[in-house]
Design a protein around this motif. Structure first.
Motif, PDB file in Angstrom:
ATOM      1  N   GLN A  59      15.638   0.353 -36.017  1.00 19.32           N
ATOM      2  CA  GLN A  59      14.731   0.379 -34.862  1.00 19.32           C
ATOM      3  C   GLN A  59      13.302   0.640 -35.248  1.00 19.32           C
ATOM      4  OE1 GLN A  59      16.048   2.833 -31.657  1.00 19.32           O
ATOM      5  NE2 GLN A  59      17.329   1.105 -30.800  1.00 19.32           N
ATOM      6  N   THR A  62      12.123  -2.159 -37.761  1.00 20.96           N
ATOM      7  CA  THR A  62      11.992  -3.270 -37.136  1.00 20.96           C
ATOM      8  C   THR A  62      10.520  -2.915 -36.685  1.00 20.96           C
ATOM      9  OG1 THR A  62      14.176  -3.751 -36.492  1.00 20.96           O
ATOM     10  CG2 THR A  62      12.602  -4.606 -35.050  1.00 20.96           C
ATOM     11  N   GLN A  63      10.177  -1.918 -35.790  1.00 24.52           N
ATOM     12  CA  GLN A  63       8.868  -1.737 -35.371  1.00 24.52           C
ATOM     13  C   GLN A  63       7.762  -1.948 -36.413  1.00 24.52           C
ATOM     14  OE1 GLN A  63       9.214   1.927 -33.362  1.00 24.52           O
ATOM     15  NE2 GLN A  63      10.354   1.303 -31.532  1.00 24.52           N
ATOM     16  N   SER A  66       7.226  -5.543 -37.635  1.00 25.84           N
ATOM     17  CA  SER A  66       6.812  -6.386 -36.324  1.00 25.84           C
ATOM     18  C   SER A  66       5.405  -6.260 -35.890  1.00 25.84           C
ATOM     19  CB  SER A  66       7.638  -6.192 -34.928  1.00 25.84           C
ATOM     20  OG  SER A  66       7.647  -4.937 -34.411  1.00 25.84           O
ATOM     21  N   LYS A  67       4.875  -4.901 -36.334  1.00 31.38           N
ATOM     22  CA  LYS A  67       3.441  -4.705 -36.031  1.00 31.38           C
ATOM     23  C   LYS A  67       2.397  -5.542 -36.879  1.00 31.38           C
ATOM     24  CE  LYS A  67       3.576   0.138 -34.394  1.00 31.38           C
ATOM     25  NZ  LYS A  67       3.396   1.452 -34.635  1.00 31.38           N
ATOM     26  N   VAL A  71       7.271 -11.654 -37.219  1.00 27.64           N
ATOM     27  CA  VAL A  71       7.692 -11.952 -35.702  1.00 27.64           C
ATOM     28  C   VAL A  71       9.053 -11.740 -35.520  1.00 27.64           C
ATOM     29  CG1 VAL A  71       7.351 -13.552 -33.975  1.00 27.64           C
ATOM     30  CG2 VAL A  71       5.646 -13.562 -35.836  1.00 27.64           C
ATOM     31  N   SER A  72       9.405 -11.003 -34.637  1.00 26.10           N
ATOM     32  CA  SER A  72      10.664 -10.356 -34.307  1.00 26.10           C
ATOM     33  C   SER A  72      11.710 -10.352 -35.438  1.00 26.10           C
ATOM     34  CB  SER A  72      11.457 -11.748 -33.231  1.00 26.10           C
ATOM     35  OG  SER A  72      10.434 -11.673 -32.277  1.00 26.10           O
ATOM     36  N   PRO A  73      11.516  -9.455 -36.395  1.00 24.37           N
ATOM     37  CA  PRO A  73      12.488  -9.018 -37.349  1.00 24.37           C
ATOM     38  C   PRO A  73      13.883  -8.526 -37.294  1.00 24.37           C
ATOM     39  CG  PRO A  73      10.611  -7.490 -37.376  1.00 24.37           C
ATOM     40  CD  PRO A  73      10.337  -8.582 -36.199  1.00 24.37           C
ATOM     41  N   GLN A  74      14.700  -8.879 -37.705  1.00 25.04           N
ATOM     42  CA  GLN A  74      16.216  -8.469 -37.353  1.00 25.04           C
ATOM     43  C   GLN A  74      16.514  -7.735 -38.604  1.00 25.04           C
ATOM     44  OE1 GLN A  74      18.682 -11.620 -36.434  1.00 25.04           O
ATOM     45  NE2 GLN A  74      17.324 -12.636 -34.870  1.00 25.04           N
TER      46      GLN A  74
END
Length: 189
Positions: A59, A62-63, A66-67, A71-74
């Motif tokens: 998490q 990911t945060q 994405s900052k 865009v919307s990494p998994q």
């Protein structure tokens, strides 16, 4: 917990993989967690990993991605190897030594890793010494009661020292352990 599962807390020395879906340049196949509890990731830099579960670390990565970068990494984090999960077993066992163990191993597992108790083992005097952030603690177990299922079989923590009988301890430790009841309660020293 087996390697790859997501519930155990990560520690320094554990080896993890960090996979960013469709971003091979941002992924790491196997990276050890440094002694200071961090890992270094492309674009993100250093991030604290120790003390988090793989899911929590996922998490956070990911945060951060994405900052500014994606865009919307998994992101998936998996534990590959428990390098930090070691327990020493000594005293009246067949093969004293330091053994690696999985995340939810118990006292009975440590004794089994050491080949079981010897013929001269004092089964009512099995001691676990534990050192954590609050200091040193000790608990005495009646191992015959553990085997019978009438006493808790405690979960081991990395760095625990298991002494079967009193032969592996100095006289001062022996006197202290004899004064503690075999109640499976850790007492701070």
């Amino acid at each position: 917990m087996s390697p790859g599962a997501g519930n155990g807390v990560l520690r320094a020395g554990d080896v993890i993989s960090v996979q960013v879906f469709r971003e091979a340049d941002l992924s790491l196949d196997a990276t050890p967690i440094a002694e200071d509890g961090t890992i270094a990731l492309p674009l993100i830099g250093t991030i604290k990993a120790a003390g988090l579960t793989p899911a929590q670390l996922s998490q956070q990565v990911t945060q951060r991605l994405s900052k500014t970068y994606l865009v919307s990494p998994q992101v998936t984090v998996n534990l590959q190897q428990y390098a930090s999960h070691l327990v020493s077993v000594e005293g009246a066992v067949e093969k004293p030594g330091v053994y690696p163990f999985a995340g939810e191993a118990r006292l009975s597992s440590a004794v089994a890793l050491a080949g079981g108790t010897s013929d001269v083992a004092k089964m009512k005097q099995v001691v676990i010494f534990r050192h954590d952030a609050q200091g040193q603690s000790v608990a005495v177990f009646d191992y015959s009661a553990v085997q019978a299922g009438t006493m808790i079989d405690p979960v081991l923590m990395p760095g625990d020292r298991v002494v079967v009988g009193l032969s592996g301890m100095t006289q001062a430790w022996q006197d202290l352990v004899k004064s503690l009841p075999a109640l499976a309660i850790f007492t701070r020293l």
